[in-house]
Scaffold this motif. Structure first.
Motif, PDB file in Angstrom:
ATOM      1  N   SER A 179      -6.233 -10.068  -2.102  1.00  0.00           N
ATOM      2  CA  SER A 179      -6.005  -9.390  -3.376  1.00  0.00           C
ATOM      3  C   SER A 179      -5.507  -7.973  -3.145  1.00  0.00           C
ATOM      4  O   SER A 179      -4.689  -7.455  -3.906  1.00  0.00           O
ATOM      5  CB  SER A 179      -7.282  -9.381  -4.216  1.00  0.00           C
ATOM      6  N   GLN A 180      -5.968  -7.341  -2.071  1.00  0.00           N
ATOM      7  CA  GLN A 180      -5.528  -5.990  -1.765  1.00  0.00           C
ATOM      8  C   GLN A 180      -4.096  -5.986  -1.227  1.00  0.00           C
ATOM      9  O   GLN A 180      -3.291  -5.112  -1.570  1.00  0.00           O
ATOM     10  CB  GLN A 180      -6.502  -5.355  -0.768  1.00  0.00           C
ATOM     11  N   ILE A 181      -3.781  -6.976  -0.397  1.00  0.00           N
ATOM     12  CA  ILE A 181      -2.401  -7.121   0.075  1.00  0.00           C
ATOM     13  C   ILE A 181      -1.474  -7.333  -1.116  1.00  0.00           C
ATOM     14  O   ILE A 181      -0.387  -6.744  -1.197  1.00  0.00           O
ATOM     15  CB  ILE A 181      -2.289  -8.296   1.065  1.00  0.00           C
ATOM     16  N   GLU A 182      -1.895  -8.156  -2.054  1.00  0.00           N
ATOM     17  CA  GLU A 182      -1.082  -8.448  -3.237  1.00  0.00           C
ATOM     18  C   GLU A 182      -0.782  -7.176  -4.020  1.00  0.00           C
ATOM     19  O   GLU A 182       0.331  -6.979  -4.513  1.00  0.00           O
ATOM     20  CB  GLU A 182      -1.810  -9.457  -4.111  1.00  0.00           C
ATOM     21  N   LEU A 183      -1.760  -6.297  -4.136  1.00  0.00           N
ATOM     22  CA  LEU A 183      -1.573  -5.078  -4.917  1.00  0.00           C
ATOM     23  C   LEU A 183      -0.660  -4.063  -4.242  1.00  0.00           C
ATOM     24  O   LEU A 183      -0.058  -3.243  -4.926  1.00  0.00           O
ATOM     25  CB  LEU A 183      -2.931  -4.414  -5.195  1.00  0.00           C
ATOM     26  N   GLY A 184      -0.540  -4.115  -2.927  1.00  0.00           N
ATOM     27  CA  GLY A 184       0.234  -3.060  -2.274  1.00  0.00           C
ATOM     28  C   GLY A 184       0.931  -3.478  -1.010  1.00  0.00           C
ATOM     29  O   GLY A 184       0.892  -2.760  -0.002  1.00  0.00           O
ATOM     30  N   LEU A 185       1.588  -4.650  -1.015  1.00  0.00           N
ATOM     31  CA  LEU A 185       2.218  -5.139   0.202  1.00  0.00           C
ATOM     32  C   LEU A 185       3.221  -4.163   0.802  1.00  0.00           C
ATOM     33  O   LEU A 185       3.257  -4.011   2.032  1.00  0.00           O
ATOM     34  CB  LEU A 185       2.877  -6.499  -0.052  1.00  0.00           C
ATOM     35  N   PRO A 186       4.072  -3.457   0.026  1.00  0.00           N
ATOM     36  CA  PRO A 186       4.994  -2.509   0.669  1.00  0.00           C
ATOM     37  C   PRO A 186       4.278  -1.471   1.537  1.00  0.00           C
ATOM     38  O   PRO A 186       4.765  -1.121   2.622  1.00  0.00           O
ATOM     39  CB  PRO A 186       5.700  -1.853  -0.523  1.00  0.00           C
ATOM     40  N   ALA A 187       3.123  -1.001   1.091  1.00  0.00           N
ATOM     41  CA  ALA A 187       2.369  -0.034   1.889  1.00  0.00           C
ATOM     42  C   ALA A 187       1.846  -0.680   3.161  1.00  0.00           C
ATOM     43  O   ALA A 187       1.896  -0.088   4.245  1.00  0.00           O
ATOM     44  CB  ALA A 187       1.214   0.536   1.067  1.00  0.00           C
ATOM     45  N   TYR A 188       1.345  -1.897   3.070  1.00  0.00           N
ATOM     46  CA  TYR A 188       0.776  -2.549   4.240  1.00  0.00           C
ATOM     47  C   TYR A 188       1.839  -2.931   5.256  1.00  0.00           C
ATOM     48  O   TYR A 188       1.606  -2.874   6.465  1.00  0.00           O
ATOM     49  CB  TYR A 188      -0.036  -3.766   3.805  1.00  0.00           C
ATOM     50  N   LEU A 189       3.020  -3.310   4.775  1.00  0.00           N
ATOM     51  CA  LEU A 189       4.119  -3.576   5.691  1.00  0.00           C
ATOM     52  C   LEU A 189       4.489  -2.317   6.460  1.00  0.00           C
ATOM     53  O   LEU A 189       4.777  -2.364   7.664  1.00  0.00           O
ATOM     54  CB  LEU A 189       5.335  -4.101   4.924  1.00  0.00           C
ATOM     55  N   TYR A 190       4.450  -1.186   5.776  1.00  0.00           N
ATOM     56  CA  TYR A 190       4.758   0.092   6.433  1.00  0.00           C
ATOM     57  C   TYR A 190       3.735   0.391   7.520  1.00  0.00           C
ATOM     58  O   TYR A 190       4.085   0.785   8.638  1.00  0.00           O
ATOM     59  CB  TYR A 190       4.784   1.213   5.396  1.00  0.00           C
ATOM     60  N   PHE A 191       2.448   0.192   7.225  1.00  0.00           N
ATOM     61  CA  PHE A 191       1.426   0.522   8.210  1.00  0.00           C
ATOM     62  C   PHE A 191       1.383  -0.466   9.364  1.00  0.00           C
ATOM     63  O   PHE A 191       1.078  -0.091  10.493  1.00  0.00           O
ATOM     64  CB  PHE A 191       0.054   0.610   7.539  1.00  0.00           C
TER      65      PHE A 191
END
Length: 491
Positions: A179-191
């Motif tokens: 659910s957290q990945i869903e909310l902010g995948l662009p940020a997680y891809l960056y990290f």
């Protein structure tokens, strides 16, 4: 409709659920911490978590924690760029698998990167039965259309990406992680991957055919423009709005919005506990419900971020005939930081806050104490005695999940929708402290709360009647309409 890419990114910032994995090897060390400063912050972090966290070793042993912190310390062999160390702090916090134990340390760095024109991968997704599915266009061409199932990211499988994310995102369960990945995948891809000009995405299209697309990075302005040019249909919902309306056929709809004061309600002082406007809304709503003669009440908690029990009790207390307790067990650790934060909070002994304050004041430093929860009395004013249906989804968080579980356990409502990602038995009631050198703010749970049924399984609220989430590309609110069909069918 609000820009989904930007909303996802902002939501991930607002929820402070970030992740560090890809150290940026080429980053110049213009702004560094010394090795001793970084090591001291890690020492302080671990020591203070043991003092303050209600149960730091609930899901990881002390041996595992010792080894993990030592492994992080061993990676510091000289001055370390601040951004790299901030990401390391996320690794330290994620080990415990507790969503409310986290840090925002890397968020400022990402804000600065995006604010200075930095580009991120514009990939917006939702999860369906464990599969990651695109819910927006991610480029100028026709590749990777909405409804595509992603199987690989940046040359690694989706399972491997989630495994890496699991090591850097604070989450109690895989469902909460997703659910957290869903909310902010662009940020997680960056990290995870670091700054990229483009990223290869492997997927299976809506036609069932496998394919690969190269998605170029964009700034936020470009994302806004792209979504405006290529809108994807979705239900016209505003989960933060306070809404009540008569749906006809004896069915009334109530969307309470957050169980806290909205920005408009807070006024100039910004006080989040301004409860008078919410109380007025609830009184107005239940007056209208009573006047309507409705026999069924739908309470919509989808995408509700939660809030404070004193708000939600104004609703629940109008649905019960007997007094109730918010939880079957509530424990608090009296850490020095927590005790200091509560030292001047003298509340009514008949309220939860008042009892927590009293328990902390009388406890020894570090002691875990049980709090005798007060009984909440029924509210007779326009009380509702018909059937109650609570609509939840994966993103019913915090107090919204707790309220759904409370009504389920009290037997006063039928829960419909999809299982929540957040947990009704949870480590929460957070406090914060700052590290001495980086100034990074660390959030930790001071309390452990068990739902009224006594169930301690690490799982979200499981609906009594499961409804699949809205299909990608549909403007109809299928979840709500399906719930209404079920309500009519059970009369």
């Amino acid at each position: 409709m609000a820009n989904r890419f930007a909303r996802n990114l902002v939501a991930s910032f607002a929820m402070m659920i970030a992740s560090p994995l890809a150290a940026q090897e080429s980053a110049p060390c213009e702004h560094c911490y010394t090795a001793e400063e970084a090591r001291e912050d890690l020492r302080t972090l671990y020591a203070r978590l043991q003092q303050e966290h209600v149960d730091l070793f609930a899901r990881r042993s002390r041996t595992e924690y010792d080894a993990h912190i030592e492994s992080l310390r061993s990676r510091i062999d000289g001055p370390i760029p601040k951004a790299e160390f901030h990401l390391m702090l996320h690794e330290a916090m994620a080990l415990g698998n507790v969503g409310h134990a986290k840090t925002e340390a890397a968020m400022g760095d990402l804000f600065a990167y995006v604010g200075e024109g930095g580009a991120i991968i514009p990939l917006s997704v939702t999860y369906r039965d464990g599969a990651m599915v695109t819910d927006q266009w991610a480029g100028e061409g026709e590749s990777l259309p909405p409804g595509s199932r992603i199987t690989g990211l940046g040359g690694i499988s989706l399972a491997e990406f989630e495994s890496r994310a699991r090591s850097i995102i604070s989450a109690d369960s895989d469902r909460l992680l997703r659910s957290q990945i869903e909310l902010g995948l662009p940020a997680y891809l960056y990290f995870v991957f670091g700054p990229q000009e483009s990223l290869a995405i492997e997927y299976i299209g809506p036609d069932g055919q496998p394919a690969t697309a190269s998605v170029s990075a964009m700034g936020l302005g470009e994302m806004y423009a792209m979504q405006a040019a290529r809108p994807v249909a979705a239900p016209d919902r505003s989960p933060g709005a306070r809404i009540h309306r008569d749906l006809g056929e004896g069915i009334y709809y109530l969307q309470p919005g957050p169980f806290s004061a909205t920005e408009e309600e807070r006024g100039e002082d910004g006080e989040t506990y301004t409860i008078a406007p919410f109380r007025a809304f609830v009184e107005e709503a239940f007056t209208a419900i009573s006047a309507s003669g409705a026999t069924d009440l739908v309470i919509d908690l989808r995408d509700n971020g939660g809030g404070d029990a004193s708000f939600s009790d104004l609703i629940v207390a109008r649905l019960v005939e007997e007094p109730y307790r918010y939880a079957s067990r509530y424990e608090v650790r009296a850490g020095p930081n927590t005790k200091a934060a509560w030292a001047d909070r003298e509340g009514d002994a008949n309220t939860l806050a008042g009892r927590i304050a009293a328990a902390l004041a009388s406890a020894d430093d570090g002691q875990v104490v049980s709090v005798d929860l007060p009984l909440t009395q029924p509210i007779a004013d326009n009380a509702f005695d018909g059937r109650v249906w609570v609509l939840v989804n994966q993103h019913s968080y915090s107090n919204a999940a707790v309220v759904a579980a409370l009504m389920q356990d009290l037997g006063i409502a039928t829960i419909v929708g999809e299982e929540t990602a957040d947990l009704p038995t949870t480590y929460g009631a957070v406090e914060t402290f700052a590290l001495p050198n980086s100034g990074a703010v660390i959030t930790y749970p001071k309390a452990y709360m068990v739902r009224p049924s006594g169930e301690e399984t690490t799982r979200g609220v499981v609906p009594d009647f499961v409804i699949a989430p809205n299909p990608v590309g549909s403007a109809e609110d299928v979840m709500l309409e399906t719930a209404l069909v079920q309500i009519r069918a059970e009369r």
